[in-house]
Design a protein around this motif. Structure first.
Motif, PDB file in Angstrom:
ATOM      1  N   ILE A   1       0.836  -1.199   0.000  1.00  0.00           N
ATOM      2  CA  ILE A   1       0.000   0.000   0.000  1.00  0.00           C
ATOM      3  C   ILE A   1       0.874   1.254   0.000  1.00  0.00           C
ATOM      4  N   VAL A   2       0.380   2.280  -0.695  1.00  0.00           N
ATOM      5  CA  VAL A   2       1.003   3.611  -0.698  1.00  0.00           C
ATOM      6  C   VAL A   2      -0.105   4.614  -0.417  1.00  0.00           C
ATOM      7  N   HIS A   3       0.162   5.526   0.487  1.00  0.00           N
ATOM      8  CA  HIS A   3      -0.804   6.591   0.786  1.00  0.00           C
ATOM      9  C   HIS A   3      -0.065   7.919   0.676  1.00  0.00           C
ATOM     10  N   MET A   4      -0.491   8.764  -0.270  1.00  0.00           N
ATOM     11  CA  MET A   4       0.097  10.085  -0.464  1.00  0.00           C
ATOM     12  C   MET A   4      -0.991  11.124  -0.224  1.00  0.00           C
ATOM     13  N   PRO A   5      -0.987  11.765   0.939  1.00  0.00           N
ATOM     14  CA  PRO A   5      -2.017  12.767   1.230  1.00  0.00           C
ATOM     15  C   PRO A   5      -2.003  13.916   0.222  1.00  0.00           C
ATOM     16  N   ILE A   6      -3.199  14.330  -0.182  1.00  0.00           N
ATOM     17  CA  ILE A   6      -3.382  15.399  -1.160  1.00  0.00           C
ATOM     18  C   ILE A   6      -4.054  16.591  -0.492  1.00  0.00           C
TER      19      ILE A   6
ATOM     20  N   PHE B   1       3.204   7.482   2.696  1.00  0.00           N
ATOM     21  CA  PHE B   1       3.440   6.302   3.511  1.00  0.00           C
ATOM     22  C   PHE B   1       3.497   5.107   2.572  1.00  0.00           C
ATOM     23  N   VAL B   2       4.537   4.291   2.690  1.00  0.00           N
ATOM     24  CA  VAL B   2       4.680   3.066   1.905  1.00  0.00           C
ATOM     25  C   VAL B   2       4.837   1.924   2.899  1.00  0.00           C
ATOM     26  N   ASN B   3       4.028   0.888   2.765  1.00  0.00           N
ATOM     27  CA  ASN B   3       4.126  -0.261   3.657  1.00  0.00           C
ATOM     28  C   ASN B   3       4.828  -1.400   2.927  1.00  0.00           C
ATOM     29  N   PHE B   4       6.102  -1.596   3.235  1.00  0.00           N
ATOM     30  CA  PHE B   4       6.876  -2.689   2.649  1.00  0.00           C
ATOM     31  C   PHE B   4       6.525  -3.995   3.347  1.00  0.00           C
TER      32      PHE B   4
ATOM     33  N   VAL C   1      11.567   6.246   8.794  1.00  0.00           N
ATOM     34  CA  VAL C   1      10.597   5.316   9.359  1.00  0.00           C
ATOM     35  C   VAL C   1       9.473   6.138   9.974  1.00  0.00           C
ATOM     36  N   ALA C   2       8.241   5.794   9.639  1.00  0.00           N
ATOM     37  CA  ALA C   2       7.077   6.530  10.136  1.00  0.00           C
ATOM     38  C   ALA C   2       6.653   6.025  11.506  1.00  0.00           C
ATOM     39  N   HIS C   3       5.934   6.875  12.205  1.00  0.00           N
ATOM     40  CA  HIS C   3       5.326   6.456  13.464  1.00  0.00           C
ATOM     41  C   HIS C   3       4.169   5.515  13.189  1.00  0.00           C
ATOM     42  N   VAL C   4       3.555   5.655  12.019  1.00  0.00           N
ATOM     43  CA  VAL C   4       2.453   4.789  11.593  1.00  0.00           C
ATOM     44  C   VAL C   4       3.074   3.557  10.957  1.00  0.00           C
ATOM     45  N   GLN C   5       2.746   2.378  11.464  1.00  0.00           N
ATOM     46  CA  GLN C   5       3.327   1.135  10.961  1.00  0.00           C
ATOM     47  C   GLN C   5       2.240   0.140  10.588  1.00  0.00           C
ATOM     48  N   GLY C   6       2.343  -0.455   9.404  1.00  0.00           N
ATOM     49  CA  GLY C   6       1.439  -1.521   8.986  1.00  0.00           C
ATOM     50  C   GLY C   6       0.312  -1.048   8.087  1.00  0.00           C
ATOM     51  N   LYS C   7      -0.153  -1.975   7.259  1.00  0.00           N
ATOM     52  CA  LYS C   7      -1.208  -1.678   6.290  1.00  0.00           C
ATOM     53  C   LYS C   7      -2.490  -1.185   6.958  1.00  0.00           C
ATOM     54  N   ARG C   8      -2.915  -1.837   8.030  1.00  0.00           N
ATOM     55  CA  ARG C   8      -4.161  -1.421   8.702  1.00  0.00           C
ATOM     56  C   ARG C   8      -4.061  -0.010   9.249  1.00  0.00           C
ATOM     57  N   ALA C   9      -2.915   0.338   9.829  1.00  0.00           N
ATOM     58  CA  ALA C   9      -2.729   1.688  10.366  1.00  0.00           C
ATOM     59  C   ALA C   9      -2.767   2.720   9.246  1.00  0.00           C
ATOM     60  N   ILE C  10      -2.170   2.399   8.104  1.00  0.00           N
ATOM     61  CA  ILE C  10      -2.188   3.316   6.959  1.00  0.00           C
ATOM     62  C   ILE C  10      -3.610   3.462   6.438  1.00  0.00           C
ATOM     63  N   GLU C  11      -4.341   2.358   6.373  1.00  0.00           N
ATOM     64  CA  GLU C  11      -5.731   2.426   5.920  1.00  0.00           C
ATOM     65  C   GLU C  11      -6.561   3.321   6.838  1.00  0.00           C
ATOM     66  N   GLN C  12      -6.270   3.316   8.127  1.00  0.00           N
ATOM     67  CA  GLN C  12      -7.003   4.160   9.069  1.00  0.00           C
ATOM     68  C   GLN C  12      -6.765   5.643   8.806  1.00  0.00           C
ATOM     69  N   ILE C  13      -5.544   6.028   8.455  1.00  0.00           N
ATOM     70  CA  ILE C  13      -5.278   7.448   8.200  1.00  0.00           C
ATOM     71  C   ILE C  13      -5.814   7.887   6.851  1.00  0.00           C
TER      72      ILE C  13
END
Length: 90
Positions: free
Chosen positions: A7-12, A24-27, A58-70
């Motif tokens: 997953i990649v999340h780029m806020p706009i 945010f990129v979740n490897f 390294v982000a404070h937000v870790q993992g796909k689920r956490a990224i999906e929440q933001i």
């Protein structure tokens, strides 16, 4: 590379239509993160007129689920712009 991240999340900024300057990129694992770090750090996007280069941390937000929440859209935001499962670099 394909199969590197899920997953990649780029806020706009929906008022300006531009990204906010981070993503945010979740490897899938630490080894892939280290490879991604080497490839992405200092990258300049040729299609952009900016002279800025990327930095990676390294982000404070870790993992796909956490990224999906933001990614949850805020009222009036027009929704998130997200790429999932591709992991392909051109």
């Amino acid at each position: 590379a394909r199969g590197t991240f899920d997953i990649v999340h780029m806020p706009i900024d929906f008022k300006s239509g531009h990204n906010r300057g981070y993503a945010f990129v979740n490897f899938y694992n630490n080894e892939l993160f280290l490879k991604g770090l080497a490839e992405l750090k200092g990258l300049r996007f040729a299609t952009m007129s900016s002279q800025k280069v990327t930095d990676v941390s390294v982000a404070h937000v870790q993992g796909k689920r956490a990224i999906e929440q933001i990614q949850q859209p805020r009222p009036g935001s027009g929704g998130p712009k997200t790429s999932q499962g591709r992991g392909k670099r051109k």
